[in-house]
Design a protein around this motif. Sequence first.
Motif, PDB file in Angstrom:
ATOM      1  N   VAL A  10      -4.712  -9.610   0.103  1.00 31.40           N
ATOM      2  CA  VAL A  10      -3.359 -10.232   0.549  1.00 31.40           C
ATOM      3  C   VAL A  10      -3.292  -9.853   1.914  1.00 31.40           C
ATOM      4  O   VAL A  10      -3.154 -11.287   2.848  1.00 31.40           O
ATOM      5  CB  VAL A  10      -2.230  -9.633  -0.105  1.00 31.40           C
ATOM      6  CG1 VAL A  10      -1.019 -10.600   0.344  1.00 31.40           C
ATOM      7  CG2 VAL A  10      -2.488  -9.714  -1.683  1.00 31.40           C
ATOM      8  N   VAL A  11      -3.001  -8.789   2.562  1.00 34.30           N
ATOM      9  CA  VAL A  11      -2.887  -8.645   4.113  1.00 34.30           C
ATOM     10  C   VAL A  11      -4.166  -8.650   4.661  1.00 34.30           C
ATOM     11  O   VAL A  11      -4.013  -8.961   5.926  1.00 34.30           O
ATOM     12  CB  VAL A  11      -2.483  -7.256   4.166  1.00 34.30           C
ATOM     13  CG1 VAL A  11      -1.744  -6.993   5.811  1.00 34.30           C
ATOM     14  CG2 VAL A  11      -0.876  -7.160   3.444  1.00 34.30           C
ATOM     15  N   ALA A  43       4.627  -2.451  -1.934  1.00 39.07           N
ATOM     16  CA  ALA A  43       3.423  -2.066  -2.537  1.00 39.07           C
ATOM     17  C   ALA A  43       3.402  -0.294  -2.133  1.00 39.07           C
ATOM     18  O   ALA A  43       2.860   0.510  -2.850  1.00 39.07           O
ATOM     19  CB  ALA A  43       2.231  -2.388  -1.761  1.00 39.07           C
ATOM     20  N   VAL A 102       5.951  -7.123   1.449  1.00 42.30           N
ATOM     21  CA  VAL A 102       5.128  -7.111   0.345  1.00 42.30           C
ATOM     22  C   VAL A 102       4.432  -5.506   0.640  1.00 42.30           C
ATOM     23  O   VAL A 102       4.248  -5.120  -0.466  1.00 42.30           O
ATOM     24  CB  VAL A 102       3.679  -8.287   0.536  1.00 42.30           C
ATOM     25  CG1 VAL A 102       2.530  -7.739  -0.362  1.00 42.30           C
ATOM     26  CG2 VAL A 102       4.613  -9.652   0.139  1.00 42.30           C
ATOM     27  N   LEU A 103       4.325  -5.396   1.911  1.00 42.44           N
ATOM     28  CA  LEU A 103       3.617  -3.917   2.390  1.00 42.44           C
ATOM     29  C   LEU A 103       4.800  -3.012   1.821  1.00 42.44           C
ATOM     30  O   LEU A 103       4.243  -1.755   1.104  1.00 42.44           O
ATOM     31  CB  LEU A 103       3.194  -3.880   3.762  1.00 42.44           C
ATOM     32  CG  LEU A 103       2.736  -2.773   4.096  1.00 42.44           C
ATOM     33  CD1 LEU A 103       1.289  -2.335   3.390  1.00 42.44           C
ATOM     34  CD2 LEU A 103       2.466  -2.589   5.702  1.00 42.44           C
ATOM     35  N   ALA A 115      -2.497  -0.369   3.458  1.00 40.65           N
ATOM     36  CA  ALA A 115      -2.579  -1.747   3.313  1.00 40.65           C
ATOM     37  C   ALA A 115      -4.068  -2.103   2.982  1.00 40.65           C
ATOM     38  O   ALA A 115      -4.191  -2.995   2.116  1.00 40.65           O
ATOM     39  CB  ALA A 115      -2.284  -2.165   4.889  1.00 40.65           C
ATOM     40  N   LEU A 147      -4.433  -1.072  -0.961  1.00 42.13           N
ATOM     41  CA  LEU A 147      -3.491  -1.638  -1.823  1.00 42.13           C
ATOM     42  C   LEU A 147      -3.270  -3.333  -1.866  1.00 42.13           C
ATOM     43  O   LEU A 147      -3.425  -3.807  -2.890  1.00 42.13           O
ATOM     44  CB  LEU A 147      -1.894  -1.120  -1.609  1.00 42.13           C
ATOM     45  CG  LEU A 147      -1.838   0.556  -2.041  1.00 42.13           C
ATOM     46  CD1 LEU A 147      -0.592   0.887  -1.682  1.00 42.13           C
ATOM     47  CD2 LEU A 147      -2.212   0.826  -3.205  1.00 42.13           C
ATOM     48  N   LEU A 148      -3.674  -3.593  -0.619  1.00 40.66           N
ATOM     49  CA  LEU A 148      -3.350  -5.169  -0.429  1.00 40.66           C
ATOM     50  C   LEU A 148      -4.452  -5.650   0.549  1.00 40.66           C
ATOM     51  O   LEU A 148      -4.162  -6.883   1.010  1.00 40.66           O
ATOM     52  CB  LEU A 148      -2.191  -5.263   0.478  1.00 40.66           C
ATOM     53  CG  LEU A 148      -0.694  -4.804  -0.166  1.00 40.66           C
ATOM     54  CD1 LEU A 148       0.505  -4.726   0.740  1.00 40.66           C
ATOM     55  CD2 LEU A 148      -0.333  -5.936  -1.420  1.00 40.66           C
TER      56      LEU A 148
END
Length: 159
Positions: A38-39, A146, A142-143, A31, A34-35
């Motif tokens: 976002v997260v 991804a 989303v997770l 997480a 990659l994100l």
Amino acid sequence: MRGHLSQDSVVEVPAAVMWDVYRSLQLGKLADELLGDVVGKVQVVQGDGGVGTIVKVTFPPGTPGPGYMKEMFTIIDDEIRLKEGETIEGGFKDVGFDVYRTRLQIIEKDADSSIVRSSVDYEIDDKLQEMASQATTKPMEVLAEAVGKYLKEKLNSTK
């Protein structure tokens, strides 16, 4: 007031491979990787990834509401590939939810793909029912997408 939301995301990765990531602390690391924008940033506060582990998610700047949340893993069931966590501080607790529980279940679709079922159960005072619309499975969806994409690329590169 009680509520439940659920959303399925299909990923082109075998269920066992997805579960290996989802059941462990590797999920938080991915997480972040990659994100993170976002997260947010995921860090382990206590525990080894098993039941009772507490993670802190610090949301990206500009995210409305509280800037972080702490979640405790309450169930990790390898047999049905289920991981459940409950917000214990910050996040949805700070905006009025009495209970905010997330569930991630990995379901085998076929030999090469799986379904990530993301769900939320919540309880909130009836006087705050307009806040219930903030409950969402979107970050988990989303997770799933991804992580699924990342693992698919990783699997394809080893063939």
